[in-house]
Design an enzyme around this catalytic site. Sequence first.
Site, PDB file in Angstrom:
ATOM      1  N   TYR A  13       0.851  -1.189   0.000  1.00 54.29           N
ATOM      2  CA  TYR A  13       0.000   0.000   0.000  1.00 54.29           C
ATOM      3  C   TYR A  13       0.886   1.238   0.000  1.00 54.29           C
ATOM      4  CZ  TYR A  13      -4.426   2.409   0.470  1.00 54.29           C
ATOM      5  OH  TYR A  13      -5.507   3.205   0.234  1.00 54.29           O
ATOM      6  N   LYS A  69     -20.435 -20.626 -10.344  1.00 56.74           N
ATOM      7  CA  LYS A  69     -19.725 -20.361 -11.596  1.00 56.74           C
ATOM      8  C   LYS A  69     -18.295 -19.927 -11.303  1.00 56.74           C
ATOM      9  CE  LYS A  69     -20.921 -20.301 -15.991  1.00 56.74           C
ATOM     10  NZ  LYS A  69     -21.899 -21.169 -16.639  1.00 56.74           N
ATOM     11  N   GLU A  84     -24.928 -14.364 -16.931  1.00 52.65           N
ATOM     12  CA  GLU A  84     -25.542 -15.633 -16.517  1.00 52.65           C
ATOM     13  C   GLU A  84     -26.973 -15.398 -16.037  1.00 52.65           C
ATOM     14  OE1 GLU A  84     -24.581 -19.809 -16.076  1.00 52.65           O
ATOM     15  OE2 GLU A  84     -23.346 -18.154 -16.744  1.00 52.65           O
ATOM     16  N   GLY A 139     -35.925 -20.243 -26.217  1.00 53.36           N
ATOM     17  CA  GLY A 139     -35.275 -19.237 -25.395  1.00 53.36           C
ATOM     18  C   GLY A 139     -33.844 -18.990 -25.816  1.00 53.36           C
TER      19      GLY A 139
END
Length: 414
Positions: free
Chosen positions: A39, A94, A136, A196
């Site tokens: 950092y 996923k 998705e 679809g």
Amino acid sequence: MSEDFRQQALHYHAYPTPGKIAISLTKPADSAKDLALAYSPGVAEPVREIAQDIDNVYKYTAKGNMVAVISNGTAILGLGNLGPMASKPVMEGKALLFKRFANLDSIDIQVKHRTIDEFVDTVANIADTFGGINLEDIKAPDCFEIERRLIERCQVPVFHDDQHGTAIVTAAGVLNALELQGKSLDTARIVCLGAGAAAVACMEQLIKCGAQREFIYMLDRKGVIHTRRDDLNEYKALFANNTDKRTLEDVIAGADIFLGVSGPDLLPPEALKLMADKPVVFACSNPDPEIRPELALAVRDDLIMGTGRSDYPNQINNVLCFPFIFRGALDVRASVINDAMKLAAVHAIRELAKEPVPQEVLEAAGVASLTFGKDYIIPKPMDPRLLPRVARAVALAAVESGVARIGLPNGYME
């Protein structure tokens, strides 16, 4: 689903830690010096490098290995529109698959919105954070418009897996099944039950592989999609056939291929009997197919059968392609996943099924042997050869089609 399995699934997701993914550190963070490098003040150095050359973001950050899995929860599995938060377990799943099969890091994002414009704006505005976007569980026809707009606006590849992942694996399986049956895709008559996102994408992919649009009959809940219907959206209209046939029984007579992406038990045995000799039947409704393999094989012993289930041969499973497509696309910094890359994936998957199967794959599949034939037309999901074969084919296609920002690394996936 049994009550015992339901409880196992709930326990799996809840314990010992809620959810299926977490963030891990890739750099040491144990000392004061580590923190100074990680950092302030050390982080300022890569900031300056990226500000001078934006491509340095791939050198100094995780962008190049990061995929966002994004949903609005409007078409979750086969459960319907249950909202963004209900989609989160699926999106985490996923992400788990991306990591397990392609070592890609993934963050799931659920978007709450009122309009397509809002969804697209949200995703487009955060897209540069990631190496790629996996859409998705978005309902049709919205998913077509959303993907099209995001591809136009984003500089990273956008891929709706419910469309293209399903289509790629289906095409690979169909081509191999037809080869075994001694048939050719360019003369095959095809019946698609369902209209679809997956159905439209599967048919478009098959056309790119050689199928003839005029030989395709698509059905929705109202029956055959034909040119005299006035209730078709623009995507269904692409498959409006100039025919007097109106029912499944009408169009399936003499058909070579049946693809079901609809619902359980919608292909009656009597209709299956009407198909041409040596038919190919993919009944992909999950968890219950349009016709169960036991019933189909009792009616027709000359067919090749595939389903979406892992407990039957020839599972049509998206995991055969989407992790590896993104792996290949990200490794050459592709701006899109184009038709050439999808077609390369189709052929890489289908050719792998023709090769001898390693012992480790047989053990994972719980079988003594697998040989290219009617019960083995596509690879098993646990086959470790999928990663190098599909990723390399996709990456090479990206380079050759001009959408890659860098070339293949030396020795890539060899």
